[in-house]
Design a protein around this motif. Structure first.
Motif, PDB file in Angstrom:
ATOM      1  N   PRO A  62       0.820  -1.215   0.000  1.00  0.00           N
ATOM      2  CA  PRO A  62       0.000   0.000   0.000  1.00  0.00           C
ATOM      3  C   PRO A  62       0.852   1.262   0.000  1.00  0.00           C
ATOM      4  CG  PRO A  62      -0.790  -1.580   1.630  1.00  0.00           C
ATOM      5  CD  PRO A  62       0.529  -2.097   1.151  1.00  0.00           C
ATOM      6  N   GLY A  63       0.492   2.198  -0.853  1.00  0.00           N
ATOM      7  CA  GLY A  63       1.171   3.482  -0.898  1.00  0.00           C
ATOM      8  C   GLY A  63       2.460   3.494  -1.687  1.00  0.00           C
ATOM      9  N   LEU A  64       2.892   2.348  -2.235  1.00  0.00           N
ATOM     10  CA  LEU A  64       4.144   2.308  -2.983  1.00  0.00           C
ATOM     11  C   LEU A  64       3.988   3.009  -4.327  1.00  0.00           C
ATOM     12  CD1 LEU A  64       7.057   1.207  -3.297  1.00  0.00           C
ATOM     13  CD2 LEU A  64       6.044  -0.826  -4.382  1.00  0.00           C
ATOM     14  N   ARG A  65       4.908   3.929  -4.626  1.00  0.00           N
ATOM     15  CA  ARG A  65       4.909   4.644  -5.905  1.00  0.00           C
ATOM     16  C   ARG A  65       6.328   4.637  -6.452  1.00  0.00           C
ATOM     17  NH1 ARG A  65       1.809  10.287  -5.069  1.00  0.00           N
ATOM     18  NH2 ARG A  65       2.004  10.275  -7.346  1.00  0.00           N
ATOM     19  N   VAL A  66       6.497   4.034  -7.617  1.00  0.00           N
ATOM     20  CA  VAL A  66       7.809   3.941  -8.253  1.00  0.00           C
ATOM     21  C   VAL A  66       7.921   5.072  -9.268  1.00  0.00           C
ATOM     22  CG1 VAL A  66       9.390   2.477  -9.545  1.00  0.00           C
ATOM     23  CG2 VAL A  66       7.786   1.443  -7.922  1.00  0.00           C
ATOM     24  N   ILE A  67       8.881   5.967  -9.058  1.00  0.00           N
ATOM     25  CA  ILE A  67       9.038   7.172  -9.859  1.00  0.00           C
ATOM     26  C   ILE A  67      10.295   7.028 -10.721  1.00  0.00           C
ATOM     27  CG2 ILE A  67       9.227   9.676  -9.840  1.00  0.00           C
ATOM     28  CD1 ILE A  67       6.640   8.590  -8.599  1.00  0.00           C
ATOM     29  N   ASP A  68      10.107   6.933 -12.032  1.00  0.00           N
ATOM     30  CA  ASP A  68      11.224   6.754 -12.968  1.00  0.00           C
ATOM     31  C   ASP A  68      11.660   8.125 -13.481  1.00  0.00           C
ATOM     32  OD1 ASP A  68      12.881   6.106 -15.238  1.00  0.00           O
ATOM     33  OD2 ASP A  68      11.973   4.109 -15.224  1.00  0.00           O
ATOM     34  N   LEU A  69      12.919   8.468 -13.263  1.00  0.00           N
ATOM     35  CA  LEU A  69      13.441   9.780 -13.629  1.00  0.00           C
ATOM     36  C   LEU A  69      14.248   9.767 -14.920  1.00  0.00           C
ATOM     37  CD1 LEU A  69      14.661  10.875 -10.075  1.00  0.00           C
ATOM     38  CD2 LEU A  69      12.487  11.409 -11.180  1.00  0.00           C
ATOM     39  N   ARG A  70      14.237   8.653 -15.653  1.00  0.00           N
ATOM     40  CA  ARG A  70      14.997   8.573 -16.900  1.00  0.00           C
ATOM     41  C   ARG A  70      14.273   9.318 -18.028  1.00  0.00           C
ATOM     42  NH1 ARG A  70      15.265   2.774 -18.402  1.00  0.00           N
ATOM     43  NH2 ARG A  70      13.166   2.801 -17.476  1.00  0.00           N
ATOM     44  N   SER A  71      14.908   9.367 -19.179  1.00  0.00           N
ATOM     45  CA  SER A  71      14.312  10.040 -20.332  1.00  0.00           C
ATOM     46  C   SER A  71      13.098   9.267 -20.818  1.00  0.00           C
ATOM     47  CB  SER A  71      15.332  10.147 -21.469  1.00  0.00           C
ATOM     48  OG  SER A  71      15.609   8.850 -22.009  1.00  0.00           O
ATOM     49  N   ALA A  72      12.275   9.939 -21.619  1.00  0.00           N
ATOM     50  CA  ALA A  72      11.082   9.296 -22.166  1.00  0.00           C
ATOM     51  C   ALA A  72      11.449   8.095 -23.026  1.00  0.00           C
ATOM     52  CB  ALA A  72      10.259  10.306 -22.963  1.00  0.00           C
ATOM     53  N   ASP A  73      12.508   8.205 -23.824  1.00  0.00           N
ATOM     54  CA  ASP A  73      12.927   7.099 -24.684  1.00  0.00           C
ATOM     55  C   ASP A  73      13.383   5.898 -23.858  1.00  0.00           C
ATOM     56  OD1 ASP A  73      12.347   8.552 -26.934  1.00  0.00           O
ATOM     57  OD2 ASP A  73      14.422   9.179 -27.307  1.00  0.00           O
ATOM     58  N   ALA A  74      14.161   6.153 -22.814  1.00  0.00           N
ATOM     59  CA  ALA A  74      14.627   5.055 -21.965  1.00  0.00           C
ATOM     60  C   ALA A  74      13.466   4.395 -21.248  1.00  0.00           C
ATOM     61  CB  ALA A  74      15.646   5.582 -20.951  1.00  0.00           C
ATOM     62  N   PHE A  75      12.507   5.197 -20.812  1.00  0.00           N
ATOM     63  CA  PHE A  75      11.343   4.655 -20.122  1.00  0.00           C
ATOM     64  C   PHE A  75      10.500   3.795 -21.058  1.00  0.00           C
ATOM     65  CE2 PHE A  75       6.915   5.135 -18.580  1.00  0.00           C
ATOM     66  CZ  PHE A  75       7.063   4.587 -17.312  1.00  0.00           C
ATOM     67  N   GLU A  76      10.355   4.234 -22.296  1.00  0.00           N
ATOM     68  CA  GLU A  76       9.577   3.450 -23.261  1.00  0.00           C
ATOM     69  C   GLU A  76      10.294   2.158 -23.632  1.00  0.00           C
ATOM     70  OE1 GLU A  76       6.491   3.828 -24.366  1.00  0.00           O
ATOM     71  OE2 GLU A  76       6.362   5.468 -22.929  1.00  0.00           O
ATOM     72  N   ALA A  77      11.625   2.182 -23.628  1.00  0.00           N
ATOM     73  CA  ALA A  77      12.385   0.982 -23.973  1.00  0.00           C
ATOM     74  C   ALA A  77      12.238  -0.092 -22.911  1.00  0.00           C
ATOM     75  CB  ALA A  77      13.857   1.332 -24.166  1.00  0.00           C
ATOM     76  N   TYR A  78      12.225   0.312 -21.636  1.00  0.00           N
ATOM     77  CA  TYR A  78      12.076  -0.659 -20.559  1.00  0.00           C
ATOM     78  C   TYR A  78      11.660   0.079 -19.295  1.00  0.00           C
ATOM     79  CZ  TYR A  78      12.819  -4.450 -17.318  1.00  0.00           C
ATOM     80  OH  TYR A  78      12.609  -5.411 -16.358  1.00  0.00           O
ATOM     81  N   ARG A  79      10.711  -0.499 -18.572  1.00  0.00           N
ATOM     82  CA  ARG A  79      10.260   0.103 -17.323  1.00  0.00           C
ATOM     83  C   ARG A  79      10.016  -0.972 -16.277  1.00  0.00           C
ATOM     84  NH1 ARG A  79       4.682   2.483 -19.592  1.00  0.00           N
ATOM     85  NH2 ARG A  79       6.062   2.659 -21.417  1.00  0.00           N
ATOM     86  N   ILE A  80      10.213  -0.622 -15.043  1.00  0.00           N
ATOM     87  CA  ILE A  80       9.865  -1.507 -13.935  1.00  0.00           C
ATOM     88  C   ILE A  80       8.345  -1.538 -13.822  1.00  0.00           C
ATOM     89  CG2 ILE A  80       9.979  -1.736 -11.423  1.00  0.00           C
ATOM     90  CD1 ILE A  80      12.782  -0.523 -11.582  1.00  0.00           C
ATOM     91  N   PRO A  81       7.743  -2.695 -13.626  1.00  0.00           N
ATOM     92  CA  PRO A  81       6.283  -2.779 -13.560  1.00  0.00           C
ATOM     93  C   PRO A  81       5.694  -1.803 -12.545  1.00  0.00           C
ATOM     94  CG  PRO A  81       7.214  -4.971 -13.665  1.00  0.00           C
ATOM     95  CD  PRO A  81       8.382  -4.026 -13.525  1.00  0.00           C
TER      96      PRO A  81
END
Length: 205
Positions: A62-81
Protein backbone atom coordinates in the motif's frame (compact mmCIF):
# COMPACT_ATOMS: atom_id res chain seq x y z
CA UNK A 1 23.26 24.96 33.43
CA UNK A 2 23.94 27.63 30.81
CA UNK A 3 21.54 28.21 27.93
CA UNK A 4 24.10 27.01 25.37
CA UNK A 5 24.74 23.77 27.27
CA UNK A 6 21.00 23.22 27.69
CA UNK A 7 20.43 23.63 23.95
CA UNK A 8 23.31 21.27 23.18
CA UNK A 9 21.89 18.62 25.52
CA UNK A 10 18.43 18.96 23.92
CA UNK A 11 19.90 18.51 20.44
CA UNK A 12 21.74 15.37 21.60
CA UNK A 13 18.57 13.87 23.10
CA UNK A 14 16.53 14.59 19.96
CA UNK A 15 19.22 13.15 17.69
CA UNK A 16 19.44 9.98 19.76
CA UNK A 17 15.67 9.54 19.71
CA UNK A 18 15.59 9.99 15.93
CA UNK A 19 18.23 7.30 15.48
CA UNK A 20 16.01 4.75 17.21
CA UNK A 21 12.72 5.89 15.74
CA UNK A 22 12.92 3.37 12.86
CA UNK A 23 11.15 3.65 9.53
CA UNK A 24 7.85 5.52 9.35
CA UNK A 25 6.70 3.06 6.70
CA UNK A 26 3.93 0.89 8.14
CA UNK A 27 4.91 1.85 11.63
CA UNK A 28 8.49 0.71 11.06
CA UNK A 29 7.79 -2.33 8.88
CA UNK A 30 10.54 -1.54 6.34
CA UNK A 31 13.48 -3.60 7.69
CA UNK A 32 16.47 -1.32 8.17
CA UNK A 33 18.84 -4.24 7.59
CA UNK A 34 17.64 -4.23 3.99
CA UNK A 35 17.77 -0.47 3.41
CA UNK A 36 21.20 1.13 3.00
CA UNK A 37 22.33 4.73 2.85
CA UNK A 38 22.49 6.06 -0.71
CA UNK A 39 26.15 6.52 -1.62
CA UNK A 40 25.77 9.42 -4.07
CA UNK A 41 26.62 12.63 -2.23
CA UNK A 42 24.25 14.62 -4.45
CA UNK A 43 21.16 13.11 -2.82
CA UNK A 44 21.19 12.08 0.84
CA UNK A 45 18.40 9.53 0.60
CA UNK A 46 18.14 5.91 1.78
CA UNK A 47 18.49 3.20 -0.86
CA UNK A 48 16.43 0.06 -1.29
CA UNK A 49 17.52 -3.08 -3.13
CA UNK A 50 15.87 -4.23 -6.33
CA UNK A 51 14.92 -7.51 -4.64
CA UNK A 52 13.09 -5.67 -1.86
CA UNK A 53 11.33 -3.43 -4.36
CA UNK A 54 10.25 -6.48 -6.37
CA UNK A 55 8.78 -8.02 -3.23
CA UNK A 56 6.86 -4.83 -2.50
CA UNK A 57 5.53 -4.64 -6.06
CA UNK A 58 4.46 -8.28 -6.07
CA UNK A 59 2.69 -7.94 -2.73
CA UNK A 60 1.05 -4.67 -3.86
CA UNK A 61 2.50 -2.75 -0.94
CA UNK A 62 0.00 0.00 0.00
CA UNK A 63 1.17 3.48 -0.90
CA UNK A 64 4.14 2.31 -2.98
CA UNK A 65 4.91 4.64 -5.91
CA UNK A 66 7.81 3.94 -8.25
CA UNK A 67 9.04 7.17 -9.86
CA UNK A 68 11.22 6.75 -12.97
CA UNK A 69 13.44 9.78 -13.63
CA UNK A 70 15.00 8.57 -16.90
CA UNK A 71 14.31 10.04 -20.33
CA UNK A 72 11.08 9.30 -22.17
CA UNK A 73 12.93 7.10 -24.68
CA UNK A 74 14.63 5.05 -21.97
CA UNK A 75 11.34 4.65 -20.12
CA UNK A 76 9.58 3.45 -23.26
CA UNK A 77 12.38 0.98 -23.97
CA UNK A 78 12.08 -0.66 -20.56
CA UNK A 79 10.26 0.10 -17.32
CA UNK A 80 9.86 -1.51 -13.93
CA UNK A 81 6.28 -2.78 -13.56
CA UNK A 82 4.03 -0.10 -12.13
CA UNK A 83 6.58 2.69 -12.54
CA UNK A 84 5.50 6.17 -13.63
CA UNK A 85 7.84 8.57 -15.38
CA UNK A 86 8.39 12.08 -14.06
CA UNK A 87 10.78 14.82 -15.10
CA UNK A 88 11.91 17.82 -13.06
CA UNK A 89 8.84 19.88 -13.96
CA UNK A 90 6.32 17.19 -13.13
CA UNK A 91 8.11 16.42 -9.85
CA UNK A 92 7.27 19.96 -8.79
CA UNK A 93 3.60 19.08 -9.22
CA UNK A 94 3.75 15.58 -7.72
CA UNK A 95 1.24 15.29 -4.92
CA UNK A 96 1.92 12.73 -2.19
CA UNK A 97 0.34 11.81 1.10
CA UNK A 98 1.71 10.51 4.37
CA UNK A 99 0.62 7.04 3.23
CA UNK A 100 2.96 7.06 0.20
CA UNK A 101 6.44 5.58 -0.12
CA UNK A 102 8.28 6.94 -3.17
CA UNK A 103 11.03 4.91 -4.82
CA UNK A 104 13.14 6.96 -7.24
CA UNK A 105 14.59 5.12 -10.24
CA UNK A 106 17.44 6.17 -12.53
CA UNK A 107 19.61 4.19 -14.95
CA UNK A 108 22.37 3.49 -12.43
CA UNK A 109 21.09 4.67 -9.04
CA UNK A 110 22.47 8.21 -9.16
CA UNK A 111 19.74 10.73 -8.47
CA UNK A 112 20.11 14.48 -9.16
CA UNK A 113 20.10 16.52 -5.98
CA UNK A 114 17.21 18.65 -7.21
CA UNK A 115 14.96 15.58 -7.42
CA UNK A 116 15.41 14.96 -3.73
CA UNK A 117 14.82 18.62 -2.93
CA UNK A 118 11.61 18.66 -4.96
CA UNK A 119 10.24 15.70 -3.05
CA UNK A 120 11.39 16.34 0.51
CA UNK A 121 8.33 18.47 1.21
CA UNK A 122 5.93 16.37 -0.88
CA UNK A 123 4.29 14.85 2.19
CA UNK A 124 5.40 11.29 1.37
CA UNK A 125 5.96 8.97 4.30
CA UNK A 126 9.35 7.90 2.96
CA UNK A 127 11.51 8.61 -0.10
CA UNK A 128 13.93 5.90 -1.21
CA UNK A 129 16.36 5.43 -4.10
CA UNK A 130 16.55 2.17 -6.05
CA UNK A 131 20.12 0.99 -5.47
CA UNK A 132 21.97 0.74 -8.81
CA UNK A 133 18.79 1.84 -10.59
CA UNK A 134 17.51 -0.12 -13.58
CA UNK A 135 20.89 -1.87 -13.75
CA UNK A 136 20.30 -3.24 -10.25
CA UNK A 137 16.80 -4.37 -11.25
CA UNK A 138 18.18 -6.26 -14.26
CA UNK A 139 20.97 -7.86 -12.22
CA UNK A 140 18.96 -8.83 -9.13
CA UNK A 141 15.47 -9.51 -10.47
CA UNK A 142 15.50 -10.19 -14.21
CA UNK A 143 18.87 -11.85 -14.73
CA UNK A 144 20.13 -12.99 -11.31
CA UNK A 145 22.87 -15.52 -10.69
CA UNK A 146 22.02 -17.32 -7.45
CA UNK A 147 24.31 -19.41 -5.29
CA UNK A 148 23.70 -23.15 -5.19
CA UNK A 149 23.04 -23.25 -1.42
CA UNK A 150 24.50 -25.83 0.94
CA UNK A 151 21.75 -26.06 3.57
CA UNK A 152 17.98 -26.58 3.33
CA UNK A 153 17.38 -23.04 4.60
CA UNK A 154 19.79 -21.54 2.05
CA UNK A 155 18.21 -23.52 -0.77
CA UNK A 156 14.79 -22.31 0.35
CA UNK A 157 15.94 -18.68 0.21
CA UNK A 158 17.47 -19.22 -3.22
CA UNK A 159 14.29 -20.80 -4.56
CA UNK A 160 12.29 -17.86 -3.19
CA UNK A 161 14.60 -15.47 -5.06
CA UNK A 162 14.29 -17.56 -8.22
CA UNK A 163 10.50 -17.61 -7.95
CA UNK A 164 10.46 -13.83 -7.50
CA UNK A 165 12.59 -13.46 -10.64
CA UNK A 166 10.30 -15.72 -12.67
CA UNK A 167 7.27 -13.72 -11.47
CA UNK A 168 8.68 -10.70 -13.32
CA UNK A 169 9.67 -12.70 -16.41
CA UNK A 170 13.26 -13.18 -15.33
CA UNK A 171 15.58 -16.09 -15.99
CA UNK A 172 17.43 -16.93 -12.76
CA UNK A 173 20.52 -19.16 -12.94
CA UNK A 174 22.08 -21.24 -10.20
CA UNK A 175 25.84 -21.05 -9.64
CA UNK A 176 28.47 -18.38 -9.12
CA UNK A 177 28.86 -15.44 -11.52
CA UNK A 178 30.99 -16.46 -14.48
CA UNK A 179 30.82 -20.18 -13.79
CA UNK A 180 29.71 -22.61 -16.54
CA UNK A 181 26.74 -23.71 -14.42
CA UNK A 182 25.45 -20.16 -14.19
CA UNK A 183 25.50 -19.44 -17.92
CA UNK A 184 24.84 -16.00 -19.31
CA UNK A 185 21.27 -15.50 -20.47
CA UNK A 186 22.01 -11.78 -20.88
CA UNK A 187 25.58 -10.58 -21.51
CA UNK A 188 26.79 -8.11 -18.89
CA UNK A 189 27.93 -4.75 -20.25
CA UNK A 190 28.75 -1.32 -18.87
CA UNK A 191 25.79 0.22 -20.70
CA UNK A 192 22.24 -0.11 -19.35
CA UNK A 193 20.71 0.62 -22.77
CA UNK A 194 22.69 -2.26 -24.28
CA UNK A 195 21.55 -4.59 -21.51
CA UNK A 196 17.95 -3.57 -22.16
CA UNK A 197 18.39 -4.23 -25.88
CA UNK A 198 19.61 -7.75 -25.07
CA UNK A 199 16.64 -8.18 -22.77
CA UNK A 200 14.12 -7.11 -25.41
CA UNK A 201 15.64 -9.53 -27.91
CA UNK A 202 15.22 -12.23 -25.30
CA UNK A 203 11.52 -11.40 -25.14
CA UNK A 204 11.36 -9.91 -21.64
CA UNK A 205 11.03 -6.24 -22.58
Amino acid sequence: MSASRALGWAAFVLGTAAAFAGSPHRGGAVPRARVDRFEDATADLPAVSATQLAEWIRSREPGLRVIDLRSADAFEAYRIPGARRHDAESLDRLASSDRDVLVLVSADGRIPAQAGRHLRNSGAREILVLRKGVRGWLEEVINPVLGAGTTPRARQRIEARAELSRYFGGQPRIGTPGSPSAGRAMPATDDVDTDIAHLRRRGCG
